[in-house]
Motif scaffolding. Sequence first.
Motif, PDB file in Angstrom:
ATOM      1  N   ILE A 145       0.750  -0.885  -0.091  1.00 49.16           N
ATOM      2  CA  ILE A 145       0.238   0.066   0.027  1.00 49.16           C
ATOM      3  C   ILE A 145       0.861   1.375   0.144  1.00 49.16           C
ATOM      4  O   ILE A 145       0.879   2.040  -0.734  1.00 49.16           O
ATOM      5  N   LEU A 146       2.135   1.124   1.106  1.00 49.32           N
ATOM      6  CA  LEU A 146       2.793   2.379   0.983  1.00 49.32           C
ATOM      7  C   LEU A 146       3.477   2.470  -0.383  1.00 49.32           C
ATOM      8  O   LEU A 146       3.717   3.739  -0.876  1.00 49.32           O
ATOM      9  N   ALA A 147       4.111   1.223  -0.814  1.00 49.98           N
ATOM     10  CA  ALA A 147       4.892   1.307  -1.966  1.00 49.98           C
ATOM     11  C   ALA A 147       4.049   1.884  -3.285  1.00 49.98           C
ATOM     12  O   ALA A 147       4.179   2.944  -3.988  1.00 49.98           O
ATOM     13  N   THR A 148       2.541   1.589  -3.193  1.00 49.42           N
ATOM     14  CA  THR A 148       1.615   2.055  -4.334  1.00 49.42           C
ATOM     15  C   THR A 148       1.360   3.702  -4.389  1.00 49.42           C
ATOM     16  O   THR A 148       1.531   4.383  -5.305  1.00 49.42           O
ATOM     17  N   ILE A 149       1.301   4.069  -3.049  1.00 47.04           N
ATOM     18  CA  ILE A 149       1.033   5.450  -2.684  1.00 47.04           C
ATOM     19  C   ILE A 149       2.441   6.443  -3.251  1.00 47.04           C
ATOM     20  O   ILE A 149       2.091   7.299  -4.006  1.00 47.04           O
ATOM     21  N   LEU A 150       3.315   6.046  -2.949  1.00 45.70           N
ATOM     22  CA  LEU A 150       4.858   6.406  -3.430  1.00 45.70           C
ATOM     23  C   LEU A 150       4.753   6.557  -4.870  1.00 45.70           C
ATOM     24  O   LEU A 150       5.283   7.579  -5.448  1.00 45.70           O
ATOM     25  N   ILE A 151       4.494   5.255  -5.771  1.00 38.68           N
ATOM     26  CA  ILE A 151       4.579   5.484  -6.976  1.00 38.68           C
ATOM     27  C   ILE A 151       3.424   6.413  -7.737  1.00 38.68           C
ATOM     28  O   ILE A 151       3.835   7.104  -8.682  1.00 38.68           O
ATOM     29  N   VAL A 152       2.131   6.173  -7.276  1.00 41.99           N
ATOM     30  CA  VAL A 152       1.370   7.414  -7.759  1.00 41.99           C
ATOM     31  C   VAL A 152       1.804   8.690  -7.590  1.00 41.99           C
ATOM     32  O   VAL A 152       1.706   9.574  -8.689  1.00 41.99           O
ATOM     33  N   ALA A 153       2.267   9.010  -6.341  1.00 40.99           N
ATOM     34  CA  ALA A 153       2.905  10.391  -5.943  1.00 40.99           C
ATOM     35  C   ALA A 153       3.703  10.983  -6.996  1.00 40.99           C
ATOM     36  O   ALA A 153       3.981  11.831  -7.722  1.00 40.99           O
ATOM     37  N   THR A 154       4.773   9.853  -7.183  1.00 43.99           N
ATOM     38  CA  THR A 154       5.996  10.157  -8.263  1.00 43.99           C
ATOM     39  C   THR A 154       5.287  10.319  -9.650  1.00 43.99           C
ATOM     40  O   THR A 154       5.888  11.220 -10.277  1.00 43.99           O
ATOM     41  N   VAL A 155       4.559   9.707 -10.087  1.00 43.27           N
ATOM     42  CA  VAL A 155       3.848   9.705 -11.280  1.00 43.27           C
ATOM     43  C   VAL A 155       3.581  11.476 -11.495  1.00 43.27           C
ATOM     44  O   VAL A 155       3.589  11.836 -12.457  1.00 43.27           O
ATOM     45  N   VAL A 156       2.489  11.741 -10.470  1.00 42.64           N
ATOM     46  CA  VAL A 156       1.768  12.757 -10.612  1.00 42.64           C
ATOM     47  C   VAL A 156       2.900  13.885 -10.461  1.00 42.64           C
ATOM     48  O   VAL A 156       2.456  15.035 -11.439  1.00 42.64           O
ATOM     49  N   VAL A 157       3.869  13.972  -9.486  1.00 40.88           N
ATOM     50  CA  VAL A 157       4.647  15.080  -9.421  1.00 40.88           C
ATOM     51  C   VAL A 157       5.511  15.168 -10.676  1.00 40.88           C
ATOM     52  O   VAL A 157       5.439  16.372 -11.102  1.00 40.88           O
ATOM     53  N   TYR A 158       5.885  14.121 -11.294  1.00 43.62           N
ATOM     54  CA  TYR A 158       6.802  14.173 -12.384  1.00 43.62           C
ATOM     55  C   TYR A 158       6.140  14.983 -13.656  1.00 43.62           C
ATOM     56  O   TYR A 158       6.384  15.589 -14.231  1.00 43.62           O
ATOM     57  N   GLN A 159       4.668  14.357 -13.636  1.00 42.40           N
ATOM     58  CA  GLN A 159       3.860  15.027 -14.794  1.00 42.40           C
ATOM     59  C   GLN A 159       3.518  16.468 -14.654  1.00 42.40           C
ATOM     60  O   GLN A 159       3.657  17.320 -15.531  1.00 42.40           O
ATOM     61  N   GLN A 160       3.334  16.816 -13.272  1.00 41.89           N
ATOM     62  CA  GLN A 160       3.065  18.161 -13.066  1.00 41.89           C
ATOM     63  C   GLN A 160       4.473  19.116 -13.310  1.00 41.89           C
ATOM     64  O   GLN A 160       4.225  20.068 -13.814  1.00 41.89           O
ATOM     65  N   ILE A 161       5.386  18.548 -12.872  1.00 40.88           N
ATOM     66  CA  ILE A 161       6.652  19.293 -13.064  1.00 40.88           C
ATOM     67  C   ILE A 161       7.026  19.415 -14.658  1.00 40.88           C
ATOM     68  O   ILE A 161       7.374  20.436 -15.048  1.00 40.88           O
ATOM     69  N   ASN A 162       6.985  18.373 -15.328  1.00 40.95           N
ATOM     70  CA  ASN A 162       6.941  18.213 -16.815  1.00 40.95           C
ATOM     71  C   ASN A 162       6.101  19.276 -17.614  1.00 40.95           C
ATOM     72  O   ASN A 162       6.237  20.103 -18.482  1.00 40.95           O
ATOM     73  N   PHE A 163       4.909  19.136 -16.836  1.00 40.95           N
ATOM     74  CA  PHE A 163       3.784  20.261 -17.526  1.00 40.95           C
ATOM     75  C   PHE A 163       4.050  21.770 -17.200  1.00 40.95           C
ATOM     76  O   PHE A 163       3.926  22.502 -18.455  1.00 40.95           O
ATOM     77  N   ALA A 164       4.726  21.901 -16.265  1.00 44.62           N
ATOM     78  CA  ALA A 164       5.048  23.414 -15.912  1.00 44.62           C
ATOM     79  C   ALA A 164       6.307  23.833 -16.770  1.00 44.62           C
ATOM     80  O   ALA A 164       6.497  24.954 -17.152  1.00 44.62           O
TER      81      ALA A 164
END
Length: 789
Positions: free
Chosen positions: A430-449
Amino acid sequence: MFANYLKIAIRGFAKHKLTFFINLFGLALGLWAAILIGLWVKSELNMNRHFTEIDQVYRIMEHQKYGADIFTTTSTPGILADELKNVFPEVEKAATFSWHEEKLFAKEDTKIKLNGFFAGEDYLHILQYDLLHGNRETALAEKTHIVLTKEAAIKLFGKTDVIGETLLLKESEGETPFVVQGVLESIPNTSSTTLEYLLPFKFMSEKPYNSWLKEWGNNGPSTIVRLNKQTDWQAFSAKLENFILERNEGSNVKLFAYPQKELYLHGEFKDGIQQGGRIEYVKLFALIGLFVLLIACINFMNLSTAKSQKRAKEVGVRKVVGAEKGALVKQFLSESLLITFFASILALLLVQLTLPVFNDLTGKTMQIPYDDSNFWIQYLGVLLFTGLVAGSYPAFYLSATKVVSVFRSHTKSGKGVAIARKGLVLFQFILATILIVATVVVYQQINFALNQDLGYDKEQLLVIPLEGNLQENYDAFKNRLKQNPDIKSVSKSNHSLLGRNSNTGGVNWEGKDPEFNALFEIMRVDYDFLETTGMKLIHGEDFNPAKGADSVQGAIINRRAYELITNDNPEAVSFNMWGEERTITGVVEDFHFQSFHQNMEPVVILLDREFGSNGFVRLNTADIQTTIASIKALSEELNPDFPFQYTFMDENYANMYNEDVRIRDLAKYFSILKILISCLGLFGLSAHVAEQKTKEIGIRKVLGASTASILNVINREFIMIVAVSILIGSAVGYWLMQDWLSGYAYKIDFEWWFIPMAAGVILSIAYLTVTMQALKAAQINPANTLKSE
C-alpha cells in the motif's frame, strides 16, 4: 547469559543464511534511508535557529488587499525600520535590508563578483553572525563601510585580517571605495541566507534613482526587528496593523510581525492566513523515512514468523529443560537487536558513500556528525526502536509455542499468523503504491510546468546583465549585435520575466469600482521587446520608433489586464497610472512570469529606454557556441572592466522549480528503495512458501502438472495481496495528490492511466520476484522431494 544469547544467535544466522542476509540488507537499506532523511529533516528544522536571541527576532511583513484576494509579502517601505525604532519602545533594534545582488569588487588587479546585499546598521546586532575580525558596533555604521565573509576576503586579499583595507565597488555609474570594517566567519549551513558581502543600506538609499525607498507608498526591501524580552510579540503585531495607513492615506496595506525562526518553514500565506510552507515537505519525508524503516521491520517480522516451524523444536526443547517465556523473548529480541547492529554498520557505510550524491540532490552540504553525542544518542534510539519493533512479534509469537504441539508435529502456522503475515505484506505494498502514484503525478506536473507554452518563447533566448559601459553603450551594443545574421533581435528590460520584480496597485480606469484594487506588474522595456521574447500581440501594435511620443506615452498590457479594465468599461482605450493617463496601444496574450503555483496577473509594459538591467538576445542559429563567443568578444570590447556573463531563459525559468524538482527526485528514489525493500521481503517469503510446498509441487509434477500451473501455486499466495494493496494505495494516493495539486494555479488533471501505470510497475516487479522462487521450486526433481515419503 548475554554471551550465551550471542552464541545461539550467531549459530542461528549461520544455519538460516538466506533469511539472515535478507533481514540484514533489508534493515540496512531501511536504516540508510532513515539516516539520510533524518539528516535532511534535522537540517531543515534547525534552519535559522542558530542565531543568538533568535526568539526575539521578527520579520515585519505586509498583507496587501486586492479585490477579494490578500497578497502577503516580506517587502516593506525602505523607511519603516527607523520609524519603528522611533515609535515603539518594544523595538530594541531594527534594520532594513535589500534583495541579493551580484556586484563586482576590485582590489588592485583582482576583480571578483560577490553575492550579497545592502543592510542597515543594526542588521548584525539582530542576526548575530560570528565575526572573525572587526567590531559589530561599527561594521555598518558609515556608508563607506563594507563587511566581507572569510571566503570573500581570501578571494580579494588572500587573507582574512583585512580590517581597514580598501576595495572598489564597480558599477555602471562608476567606482566607489569601501573600507573593510568586518569579516564574518563562514556562513553556517543552518542559515537560509547566503552572502559574501554586506554594504550599508544608507549607501543604496541615497542614490538619486532610489528616492522611492523613502516613500511610504513603495515597497521593495525587507524589515527585521529585535524586540525586548518582555514584549508580547502578538500584541506588538496587532499594534502594527494600520501603521502604513496612518502615514499613507488610502493604503491597502496591513502590517504584522512574524517570528524570523519560523519564516523558513512556515512562510506560506493564503488570503492572509498562514498555510503550510516547507514544513509540509519536512513532514512528508519524515513519514517516508519512517515508512521505509517500518517496511524493513515488517520484512523481518514476516520472515521470522514464516520460519517459526524450523525453530519450534528448539523452543520446545528449551521449554522442557526449564526455559521461561521471558528468557525466550529476550533471546529472540537479542537476535533482532544483533542483526540491527550489523545492519547499522552497513547503513552508516552506505550513508558515507552516498551522502555527496544526496547533498547534490537536496542542495545542501550535510555530513554525519560523528563528534556530536546527541547524534549517537538519537541513532541508538533509532536502532533500539528498529530492533524491538522488528523482533517484537516474532519473539512473542515463537515464545508462546506449546511444547505438546511441537512433539506431536502440530507446529504448522495457524490462520492468525498467516493473516498477520499477509496483512503486513498488504501494508508494505500500500505504501509502495502511494509513493509510485505520487511520483508519477509530481513528475507529470513538473514536466507540464517546464514544457507548457508560457506566452513567450524561452528557447534560444539569451539573457545578459547590462553592467558597466554596456548601459552607456547599449545602442552601439544592440546595433552591432543585430548585424550578426545568427542573431534575430535584441532588446532590454528592467524585468527578468521571473517572479515579481516591480508592481503597483495605483492603476485606475473609468468605471472602476472604488472598492476594487489589483496588483499590476510593471515592465519597462526597449523597442523590439515583444519580438525578442516572442510575446504574441493580439490587439494593437508594438512600440515603434516612428511613433515617437505616442509610444512613450502609451502602454501595452496583457490579456488579463485588458479584461480587468474593459470589464467595467468595454470601450476603454486608456487607463490612469500614478496620476498619468496612458493610452492602450497594444494587448499581448497572457504570459507566465511567475511559476505555475500562482495565478495569471495583470501586466503593464512601458517603453522606457533609460531603464533595463537585463539584455535579451534572440538567437537564430544551431551554432550557439560560436554566436555566444562573438557576443562575448563584443562585450569585452565595449565593457572591458566587467566579465561577460550570460544565461539561457529556459534554464532561468527551470530554476523556479528547483524545490519541486528536488521533491520529485527524492520521491522517485525513495519509491524505488521502498519497492526494493518490499520485494526483498517478498523474495524471502516466496522462498519460504516454495520450501513449504516442495512435496506438494513434487506430487503435482508426478501427476503431470505443467510448469505454469506450478507457478500459479506459489504466485497466487502473493499476487492477490499485492493487487488488493494497489487498489487501496491508489485510492489514498489519488486523495493525497489531489490535495498536492491544489497548490498549483495551473495544473494537470489526474489522468486515468496514472493508476494502471503504478499498478503495472508494482505487479510486474512483485510477479517477477515471486516467479524466480516458483521456477526454482518447479525445477526440483520430484524423486528428491518425495523419497522420504
